[in-house]
Design an enzyme around this catalytic site. Structure first.
Site, mmCIF file in Angstrom:
data_model
loop_
_atom_site.group_PDB
_atom_site.id
_atom_site.type_symbol
_atom_site.label_atom_id
_atom_site.label_comp_id
_atom_site.label_asym_id
_atom_site.label_seq_id
_atom_site.Cartn_x
_atom_site.Cartn_y
_atom_site.Cartn_z
ATOM 1 N N HIS A 108 3.625 -2.314 3.180
ATOM 2 C CA HIS A 108 3.600 -0.925 2.701
ATOM 3 C C HIS A 108 4.924 -0.594 2.041
ATOM 4 O O HIS A 108 5.909 -1.311 2.214
ATOM 5 C CB HIS A 108 3.353 0.049 3.856
ATOM 6 C CG HIS A 108 2.002 -0.098 4.483
ATOM 7 N ND1 HIS A 108 1.730 -1.074 5.427
ATOM 8 C CD2 HIS A 108 0.853 0.586 4.300
ATOM 9 C CE1 HIS A 108 0.457 -0.969 5.794
ATOM 10 N NE2 HIS A 108 -0.102 0.029 5.141
ATOM 11 N N HIS A 162 -5.921 9.432 -0.064
ATOM 12 C CA HIS A 162 -5.811 8.595 1.134
ATOM 13 C C HIS A 162 -6.694 9.076 2.305
ATOM 14 O O HIS A 162 -6.259 9.106 3.464
ATOM 15 C CB HIS A 162 -4.339 8.509 1.590
ATOM 16 C CG HIS A 162 -4.019 7.241 2.327
ATOM 17 N ND1 HIS A 162 -4.064 7.138 3.704
ATOM 18 C CD2 HIS A 162 -3.662 6.013 1.896
ATOM 19 C CE1 HIS A 162 -3.734 5.911 4.073
ATOM 20 N NE2 HIS A 162 -3.487 5.211 2.995
ATOM 21 N N ASP A 215 0.823 -1.210 0.000
ATOM 22 C CA ASP A 215 0.000 0.000 0.000
ATOM 23 C C ASP A 215 0.859 1.263 0.000
ATOM 24 O O ASP A 215 2.001 1.247 0.458
ATOM 25 C CB ASP A 215 -0.910 0.029 1.241
ATOM 26 C CG ASP A 215 -2.074 -0.945 1.112
ATOM 27 O OD1 ASP A 215 -2.068 -1.767 0.177
ATOM 28 O OD2 ASP A 215 -2.977 -0.882 1.967
ATOM 29 N N ASP A 216 0.262 2.341 -0.491
ATOM 30 C CA ASP A 216 0.748 3.719 -0.336
ATOM 31 C C ASP A 216 1.864 4.130 -1.291
ATOM 32 O O ASP A 216 2.420 5.222 -1.142
ATOM 33 C CB ASP A 216 1.175 4.022 1.114
ATOM 34 C CG ASP A 216 0.048 3.818 2.115
ATOM 35 O OD1 ASP A 216 -1.108 3.678 1.669
ATOM 36 O OD2 ASP A 216 0.316 3.788 3.322
HETATM 37 ZN ZN LIG Z 1 -2.770 3.309 2.829
#
Ligand SMILES: [Zn+2]
Length: 258
Positions: free
Chosen positions: A222, A132, A76-77
């Site tokens: 992440h 986000h 993620d991210d």
């Molecule tokens: Zn996230």
């Protein structure tokens, strides 16, 4: 005898069907979470997964087939200009394809290069909204904007409009789920949380993942230095335990792009 065999086959198939629809509880533990945070996480897991298990939240996926030793890595991210590249290098050298749930708003200029590279190397570039936000705080039209604006930016870079999305913080409610479904998208959560964001120690992440792994797990990581540090060991050790890494869309048997 033939009838008996047919009946046996039918029961076996029903059993397999039921098995393959099992929705896991989310696993993953960290000794570094304080009591408040642990309680918050347990409550979130329970409030989010129970409605999926009971069929109240439709089209929300948590894990793959529990009867096969296949698993998927998700990150993620991304994008950023540092850790995303490092994750891609490790995945490449281990011949594993991951799924990157990316933030549309950060895909500018040089960042777009890493998004393109992610796609070109066979990983999935998927929707993690535009800014986000916690989607459960937003109204329907703002949720649609967050989803569509991000997906269009991804499409402008990769040529593919993602159909799979992951809500930031895993934050969903009935309005969020209905809105995502009305957009023709599928929500993909995870069944094993690496807890890289709290453990901040690659070896602790490896221990957490190895001790909680199950068939069909979707592993959450992440684009942070902890997961960069843990990734090679996670891949090598799970492979030696007999697990096969599939790309998320293959694990789930669904289309990743429109
Ligand atoms: Zn996230």
């Amino acid at each position: 005898m033939t009838k008996f065999f047919a009946l046996f086959t039918l029961i076996f198939q029903l059993f397999l069907f039921a098995e393959s629809n099992v929705v896991y509880d989310i696993r993953g533990a960290s000794p570094l979470l304080d009591a408040n945070m642990s309680q918050f996480l347990d409550k979130w897991r329970n409030d989010t997964i129970t409605p999926v298990q009971n069929g109240i939240y439709k089209n929300v996926l948590v894990n793959g087939d529990p009867s096969r030793k296949n698993i998927a890595l998700t990150f993620d991210d991304a994008p950023d200009e540092n850790n995303t590249y490092k994750l891609l290098d490790i995945l490449k050298s281990h011949h594993v394809q991951g799924a990157f749930f990316m933030i549309g708003g950060t895909m500018r200029d040089t960042n777009a290069t890493v998004v393109k590279r992610t796609f070109d190397e066979g990983h999935l570039v998927l929707n993690h909204t535009f800014n986000h936000p916690r989607l459960s705080d937003l109204n329907e039209s703002t949720i649609v904007y967050q989803l569509d604006h991000a997906a269009m930016r991804m499409e402008s870079i990769t040529g593919h409009y993602p159909l799979l999305m992951r809500p930031p913080y895993g934050s969903i409610n009935p309005i969020v789920v209905d809105t995502i479904n009305a957009q023709g998208l599928t929500t993909v959560l995870w069944s094993l949380d690496s807890l890289d964001w709290t453990l901040k120690d690659p070896d602790a992440v490896v221990t957490n993942v190895l001790s909680n792994i199950r068939n069909g797990d979707i592993i959450l990581m992440h684009r942070n230095p902890t997961s960069v540090g843990a990734l090679a060991k996670v891949i090598e050790q799970l492979t030696s335990m007999g697990y096969t890494f599939l790309r998320l869309d293959e694990l789930l048997g669904i289309k990743a792009y429109r």
